[in-house]
Design a protein around this motif. Structure first.
Motif, PDB file in Angstrom:
ATOM      1  N   ILE A 103     -49.182 -13.624  45.507  1.00 24.70           N
ATOM      2  CA  ILE A 103     -48.539 -14.383  44.976  1.00 24.70           C
ATOM      3  C   ILE A 103     -47.050 -13.996  46.122  1.00 24.70           C
ATOM      4  CG2 ILE A 103     -46.133 -14.572  43.689  1.00 24.70           C
ATOM      5  CD1 ILE A 103     -48.988 -12.604  41.025  1.00 24.70           C
ATOM      6  N   VAL A 104     -46.127 -15.570  46.752  1.00 29.36           N
ATOM      7  CA  VAL A 104     -45.430 -15.284  47.400  1.00 29.36           C
ATOM      8  C   VAL A 104     -43.776 -15.775  46.799  1.00 29.36           C
ATOM      9  CG1 VAL A 104     -44.514 -16.195  49.608  1.00 29.36           C
ATOM     10  CG2 VAL A 104     -46.975 -16.430  48.796  1.00 29.36           C
ATOM     11  N   GLY A 105     -43.095 -14.425  46.610  1.00 33.02           N
ATOM     12  CA  GLY A 105     -41.775 -15.041  45.594  1.00 33.02           C
ATOM     13  C   GLY A 105     -41.479 -13.856  45.061  1.00 33.02           C
ATOM     14  N   GLY A 106     -40.484 -13.162  45.462  1.00 38.91           N
ATOM     15  CA  GLY A 106     -40.233 -12.128  43.896  1.00 38.91           C
ATOM     16  C   GLY A 106     -39.187 -12.720  43.420  1.00 38.91           C
ATOM     17  N   GLY A 107     -38.804 -13.186  42.970  1.00 36.47           N
ATOM     18  CA  GLY A 107     -38.106 -13.816  41.399  1.00 36.47           C
ATOM     19  C   GLY A 107     -38.613 -13.439  40.655  1.00 36.47           C
ATOM     20  N   ALA A 108     -37.889 -14.272  39.528  1.00 41.34           N
ATOM     21  CA  ALA A 108     -38.389 -14.284  38.108  1.00 41.34           C
ATOM     22  C   ALA A 108     -39.543 -14.481  37.994  1.00 41.34           C
ATOM     23  CB  ALA A 108     -37.373 -14.601  36.777  1.00 41.34           C
ATOM     24  N   THR A 109     -40.069 -15.683  38.475  1.00 38.69           N
ATOM     25  CA  THR A 109     -41.307 -16.439  38.391  1.00 38.69           C
ATOM     26  C   THR A 109     -42.171 -15.696  38.514  1.00 38.69           C
ATOM     27  OG1 THR A 109     -40.800 -18.212  38.158  1.00 38.69           O
ATOM     28  CG2 THR A 109     -42.441 -18.632  37.873  1.00 38.69           C
ATOM     29  N   GLY A 110     -42.048 -15.053  39.968  1.00 37.98           N
ATOM     30  CA  GLY A 110     -43.197 -14.484  40.896  1.00 37.98           C
ATOM     31  C   GLY A 110     -43.928 -13.229  40.749  1.00 37.98           C
ATOM     32  N   ALA A 111     -42.507 -12.499  40.194  1.00 39.58           N
ATOM     33  CA  ALA A 111     -42.735 -11.120  39.403  1.00 39.58           C
ATOM     34  C   ALA A 111     -43.348 -11.086  37.840  1.00 39.58           C
ATOM     35  CB  ALA A 111     -41.091 -10.515  39.482  1.00 39.58           C
ATOM     36  N   GLY A 112     -42.999 -12.263  37.034  1.00 37.48           N
ATOM     37  CA  GLY A 112     -43.230 -11.889  36.001  1.00 37.48           C
ATOM     38  C   GLY A 112     -45.094 -12.713  36.045  1.00 37.48           C
ATOM     39  N   THR A 113     -44.834 -13.453  37.425  1.00 38.02           N
ATOM     40  CA  THR A 113     -46.575 -13.564  37.442  1.00 38.02           C
ATOM     41  C   THR A 113     -47.685 -12.417  37.683  1.00 38.02           C
ATOM     42  OG1 THR A 113     -45.992 -16.191  38.143  1.00 38.02           O
ATOM     43  CG2 THR A 113     -48.108 -15.131  38.534  1.00 38.02           C
ATOM     44  N   ALA A 114     -46.597 -11.682  38.715  1.00 36.50           N
ATOM     45  CA  ALA A 114     -48.024 -10.483  39.476  1.00 36.50           C
ATOM     46  C   ALA A 114     -47.564  -9.836  38.173  1.00 36.50           C
ATOM     47  CB  ALA A 114     -46.462 -10.083  39.855  1.00 36.50           C
ATOM     48  N   LEU A 115     -47.534  -9.999  36.890  1.00 39.20           N
ATOM     49  CA  LEU A 115     -47.201  -8.820  35.451  1.00 39.20           C
ATOM     50  C   LEU A 115     -48.681  -9.115  34.979  1.00 39.20           C
ATOM     51  CD1 LEU A 115     -46.771  -6.749  33.999  1.00 39.20           C
ATOM     52  CD2 LEU A 115     -44.899  -7.777  33.303  1.00 39.20           C
ATOM     53  N   ASP A 116     -48.026 -10.759  34.532  1.00 40.09           N
ATOM     54  CA  ASP A 116     -49.181 -11.101  33.845  1.00 40.09           C
ATOM     55  C   ASP A 116     -50.815 -10.607  34.551  1.00 40.09           C
ATOM     56  OD1 ASP A 116     -51.247 -13.271  33.194  1.00 40.09           O
ATOM     57  OD2 ASP A 116     -49.586 -14.417  31.595  1.00 40.09           O
ATOM     58  N   ALA A 117     -50.474 -11.203  35.331  1.00 43.53           N
ATOM     59  CA  ALA A 117     -52.109 -11.670  36.559  1.00 43.53           C
ATOM     60  C   ALA A 117     -53.086  -9.835  36.336  1.00 43.53           C
ATOM     61  CB  ALA A 117     -51.569 -11.651  37.949  1.00 43.53           C
ATOM     62  N   THR A 118     -51.772  -9.019  36.276  1.00 46.92           N
ATOM     63  CA  THR A 118     -52.285  -7.479  36.749  1.00 46.92           C
ATOM     64  C   THR A 118     -52.970  -7.171  35.590  1.00 46.92           C
ATOM     65  OG1 THR A 118     -52.174  -5.209  38.349  1.00 46.92           O
ATOM     66  CG2 THR A 118     -49.882  -6.600  37.086  1.00 46.92           C
ATOM     67  N   THR A 119     -51.998  -7.026  34.550  1.00 44.46           N
ATOM     68  CA  THR A 119     -52.623  -6.516  33.440  1.00 44.46           C
ATOM     69  C   THR A 119     -53.566  -7.403  32.527  1.00 44.46           C
ATOM     70  OG1 THR A 119     -50.842  -8.181  32.331  1.00 44.46           O
ATOM     71  CG2 THR A 119     -50.638  -5.891  32.864  1.00 44.46           C
ATOM     72  N   ARG A 120     -54.072  -8.417  33.526  1.00 43.58           N
ATOM     73  CA  ARG A 120     -55.190  -8.670  33.015  1.00 43.58           C
ATOM     74  C   ARG A 120     -56.325  -8.630  34.093  1.00 43.58           C
ATOM     75  NH1 ARG A 120     -54.385 -16.418  31.352  1.00 43.58           N
ATOM     76  NH2 ARG A 120     -52.412 -15.840  31.736  1.00 43.58           N
ATOM     77  N   GLY A 121     -56.117  -7.460  34.758  1.00 41.71           N
ATOM     78  CA  GLY A 121     -57.426  -7.273  35.562  1.00 41.71           C
ATOM     79  C   GLY A 121     -57.780  -7.885  36.401  1.00 41.71           C
ATOM     80  N   LEU A 122     -56.804  -8.121  37.456  1.00 44.87           N
ATOM     81  CA  LEU A 122     -56.538  -9.633  38.334  1.00 44.87           C
ATOM     82  C   LEU A 122     -56.137  -8.215  39.418  1.00 44.87           C
ATOM     83  CD1 LEU A 122     -56.432 -12.568  37.915  1.00 44.87           C
ATOM     84  CD2 LEU A 122     -58.097 -11.597  38.168  1.00 44.87           C
ATOM     85  N   ASN A 123     -56.843  -8.872  40.870  1.00 42.63           N
ATOM     86  CA  ASN A 123     -55.974  -7.415  42.125  1.00 42.63           C
ATOM     87  C   ASN A 123     -54.664  -8.985  43.129  1.00 42.63           C
ATOM     88  OD1 ASN A 123     -55.942  -5.528  43.995  1.00 42.63           O
ATOM     89  ND2 ASN A 123     -57.643  -6.150  45.170  1.00 42.63           N
ATOM     90  N   VAL A 124     -53.809  -7.710  42.560  1.00 44.03           N
ATOM     91  CA  VAL A 124     -53.074  -8.871  42.496  1.00 44.03           C
ATOM     92  C   VAL A 124     -51.657  -7.828  44.055  1.00 44.03           C
ATOM     93  CG1 VAL A 124     -50.455 -10.427  41.877  1.00 44.03           C
ATOM     94  CG2 VAL A 124     -52.511  -9.793  40.278  1.00 44.03           C
ATOM     95  N   ALA A 125     -51.110  -9.720  44.562  1.00 46.32           N
ATOM     96  CA  ALA A 125     -50.407  -8.877  45.705  1.00 46.32           C
ATOM     97  C   ALA A 125     -48.953  -9.297  45.349  1.00 46.32           C
ATOM     98  CB  ALA A 125     -50.671  -8.664  47.186  1.00 46.32           C
ATOM     99  N   LEU A 126     -47.521  -9.026  45.516  1.00 47.33           N
ATOM    100  CA  LEU A 126     -47.015 -10.168  45.495  1.00 47.33           C
ATOM    101  C   LEU A 126     -46.172  -9.470  46.848  1.00 47.33           C
ATOM    102  CD1 LEU A 126     -44.544 -11.181  44.037  1.00 47.33           C
ATOM    103  CD2 LEU A 126     -43.523  -9.474  42.932  1.00 47.33           C
ATOM    104  N   VAL A 127     -45.735 -10.611  47.454  1.00 50.44           N
ATOM    105  CA  VAL A 127     -44.497 -10.235  48.644  1.00 50.44           C
ATOM    106  C   VAL A 127     -43.615 -11.051  48.304  1.00 50.44           C
ATOM    107  CG1 VAL A 127     -46.133  -9.595  49.834  1.00 50.44           C
ATOM    108  CG2 VAL A 127     -45.564 -12.554  49.960  1.00 50.44           C
ATOM    109  N   GLU A 128     -42.037 -10.318  48.821  1.00 51.70           N
ATOM    110  CA  GLU A 128     -40.915 -11.089  48.334  1.00 51.70           C
ATOM    111  C   GLU A 128     -40.253 -11.104  50.222  1.00 51.70           C
ATOM    112  OE1 GLU A 128     -37.031 -12.518  48.758  1.00 51.70           O
ATOM    113  OE2 GLU A 128     -38.651 -12.674  47.148  1.00 51.70           O
ATOM    114  N   ARG A 129     -39.610 -12.303  51.249  1.00 45.22           N
ATOM    115  CA  ARG A 129     -39.377 -12.426  52.103  1.00 45.22           C
ATOM    116  C   ARG A 129     -38.192 -11.955  52.394  1.00 45.22           C
ATOM    117  NH1 ARG A 129     -36.552 -18.377  54.242  1.00 45.22           N
ATOM    118  NH2 ARG A 129     -35.849 -17.822  51.733  1.00 45.22           N
TER     119      ARG A 129
END
Length: 641
Positions: A103-129
């Motif tokens: 996931i590219v982008g560490g704002g509300a949408t990116g961080a929220g997407t990372a939380l959603d995906a990881t709590t579903r059991g997916l292996n997630v990386a989030l990066v923010e410039r």
């Protein structure tokens, strides 16, 4: 019969009969294992049969106590959880592992997407410039709202899309306040009425707002007579005032909410890294995006990361990443500038905001208490996308003029009263038929390019979680992912929320000897983790308050927060601390400027900065504060003490 009981059964029975939860809590305090004992007693029917009928009736309650203990143990785990260091996160990114999602982008949408995906059991990386919430997500109006303005359009224009947006936002508003109770709260907002015919019009609108929320409504809206309106908002203009309507919406600390989302994603297993830029997207033999080349903007290191799917959640910079995928991709974002200003706290009561639904040019303006000061705004006009946009002076003056229309003539709103001013860029979804940005709906758009770059754009803070849920659903479909759970982020409490109490500041005062203002601030910024912040430093002063050296006079931010931000919240620069871990830069640009030497000194101790890095941090922070309203001549070259 008692002598036939085991020691565990005796303690259990005594604890249950003598006081239930209180007894069990004592038993837990003695570091025994009551849950195992409870379940063991239930499993062994022969032993259970020896219990008296009274104790047997209490066994179901024992199970409930066991579950409560288990929840407390989980809470303790969260409270003592140490966030992996940024270096550890970068090492995971460099290890060559293929992620399910990048996931590219560490704002509300990116961080929220990372939380959603990881709590579903997916292996997630989030990066923010830059940093979490460094863009739009820290520059909002701070409201968690359904959108009174959109409700008006839905009714007046019979717009079903606007209606759906309002209903969704009202649902998400309730979830928002539930999962982050220390960072968000409900706020009454007043609509002054100066013409009698407007009273039934506004009253019906407010009641429909309550009705659309259904069971998830906050406090009910109500009417105030002229005298009661002036009592609630003494600075209100009295001439021709006939009364006021008051409705409820939510308010939050946006940047800290964003940081909490990123930390909660990390707590659940996501790899998160700020100051980590995507230099280019990589593709497989079929031409589909399968990762990115990353760069640590602090050290210059570069490496590649592979993923089954890449999500573009870069807000105003959405089209930049889309063109990195394919230069021919059409632009889908229409950036709009929103300027806010901060005024001293005496411009508004601390428990009520004010809304002007019909300004001189038809725009809506808010006048809200926030973090001990008053926030006023916002404007809405087309703009260019920049990293740190400057608030335009004419827009600042427009806000001041509109504010003065609603205040008593005795109150002179001066330009010198502006403590801070900033501009945020809203990533509105482009409508080719729209005549201006005001007609753009604040809903969101999910787009998948021919090369399978998934983009989530548009939306607003209130609906970040719903946007994230839809985005992950789409990612699972497009990238053929195999989650182990369904979305349940409507019940995932953010780090610091479990165990939070509005009265916990009393314990902070009692245990650490700090003043009430600082204790309230720590509780409302860190939740149950406030004690971890306080534990960083031992009280050393002999006079009251004997804990908490402030980094700026008249503001409750203390030195231990700077250390905590570096150690546990991935703060890497002075701007990270002043703008997004504390909110001092948003509350008073001059106070933030004055605090620079001490903040740099503390961060240098933590991060081992040399003199060169200290000077760089000073200059970058001073330049940033100009975009927050600091006079440009104050940000000249200087030595950071």
């Amino acid at each position: 019969m008692w002598r036939h009981f085991s020691r565990t059964q005796k303690v259990l029975a005594s604890a249950t009969i003598a006081g239930g939860v209180a007894g069990t809590a004592y038993y837990t305090h003695e570091q025994t294992r009551p849950r195992n004992a409870y379940l063991s007693a239930l499993k062994h029917q022969d032993q259970a049969s020896t219990l008296s009928s009274t104790v047997q009736k209490l066994l179901p309650r024992q199970v409930a106590f066991a579950e409560a203990v288990q929840q407390q143990q989980q809470l303790d785990k969260e409270d003592t959880w140490q966030a992996p260091s940024r270096e550890a996160m970068l090492a995971k990114l460099k290890a060559g592992e293929e992620y399910d999602l990048l996931i590219v982008g560490g704002g509300a949408t990116g961080a929220g997407t990372a939380l959603d995906a990881t709590t579903r059991g997916l292996n997630v990386a989030l990066v923010e410039r830059d940093d979490f919430a460094s863009g739009t997500s820290s520059r909002s109006t701070k409201l968690v709202h359904g959108g009174v303005r959109y409700l008006q359009k839905a009714i007046m224009e019979l717009d079903y899309e606007q209606y759906k947006l309002v209903v969704e936002a009202l649902h998400e508003r309730k979830v928002f306040l539930d999962i982050a109770p220390y960072l968000s709260s409900q706020l009454p907002i007043m609509l002054p009425v100066y013409q009698w015919w407007q009273i039934p019009y506004y009253w019906v609108g407010c009641k429909m707002y309550d009705l659309f929320a259904g069971r998830e409504a906050l406090e009910s809206s109500y009417f105030l007579t002229r005298s009661k309106a002036l009592e609630a908002f003494p600075m209100l203009k009295k001439d021709e005032l006939v009364g006021a309507l008051v409705y409820y919406d939510g308010q939050h600390n946006d940047a800290r909410m964003n940081v909490a989302l990123a930390l909660t994603a990390a707590y659940h297993g996501a790899t998160v890294a700020n100051h980590c830029e995507v230099m280019e997207l990589t593709k497989n033999e079929e031409g589909h995006v399968n990762g990115a080349m990353l760069k640590d903007t602090l050290t210059g290191d570069e490496w590649s990361v592979k993923a089954k799917g890449v999500i573009n959640a870069t807000g105003p910079f959405t089209d930049g990443l889309r063109k990195m995928d394919d230069k021919t991709n059409a632009e889908i974002v229409a950036p709009s500038s929103g300027v806010h200003i901060i005024l001293p706290n005496y411009y508004s009561p601390q428990n009520m905001g004010l809304l002007d639904p019909a300004t001189s040019d038809g725009r809506v303006i808010f006048f809200l208490p926030w973090q001990g000061n008053t926030i006023a705004g916002t404007t809405d006009s087309p703009t260019e996308v920049t990293q740190n946009p400057l608030p335009k002076e004419d827009e600042v003056q427009w806000i001041l003029e509109e504010v003065s229309h609603y205040l008593s003539p005795d109150v002179k709103v001066r330009r010198s009263d502006v403590l801070a001013a900033w501009s945020g860029i809203r990533p509105l979804v482009r409508d080719p038929h729209a005549k201006n940005t005001q007609s753009l709906v604040r809903n969101h758009m999910i787009n998948v390019s021919e090369n399978k770059l998934l983009t989530i754009a548009g939306g607003k803070w209130t609906t970040y979680r719903a946007m994230a849920m839809e985005t992950v659903d789409k990612a699972i479909e497009v990238f053929d992912l195999k989650p182990t759970d369904v979305c349940h982020t409507d019940k995932v409490m953010l780090v610091g929320s479990k165990g939070f109490s509005s009265t916990m500041f009393i314990r902070l005062v009692q245990e650490f000897g700090m003043d009430t203002e600082v204790a309230n601030h720590l509780g409302n910024s860190y939740g149950s983790r406030a004690f971890a912040v306080c534990a960083i430093e031992d009280p050393t002063r002999l006079s009251w308050p004997n804990y908490g050296n402030r980094i700026a006079p008249n503001y409750p931010y203390i030195e231990s927060e700077v250390r905590y931000a570096v150690r546990q919240e991935y703060a890497c620069t002075v701007v990270d601390v002043l703008a997004r871990r504390t909110r001092l830069a948003f509350l008073n640009a001059e106070a933030a400027f004055q605090s620079l030497p001490r903040v740099i000194e503390i961060m240098s101790e933590e991060l081992k900065w040399d003199k060169t890095r200290q000077h760089e941090e000073y200059e970058k922070a001073a330049s940033f504060l100009v975009t927050m309203g600091l006079a440009a001549d104050r940000a000249g070259p200087a030595t950071p003490a």
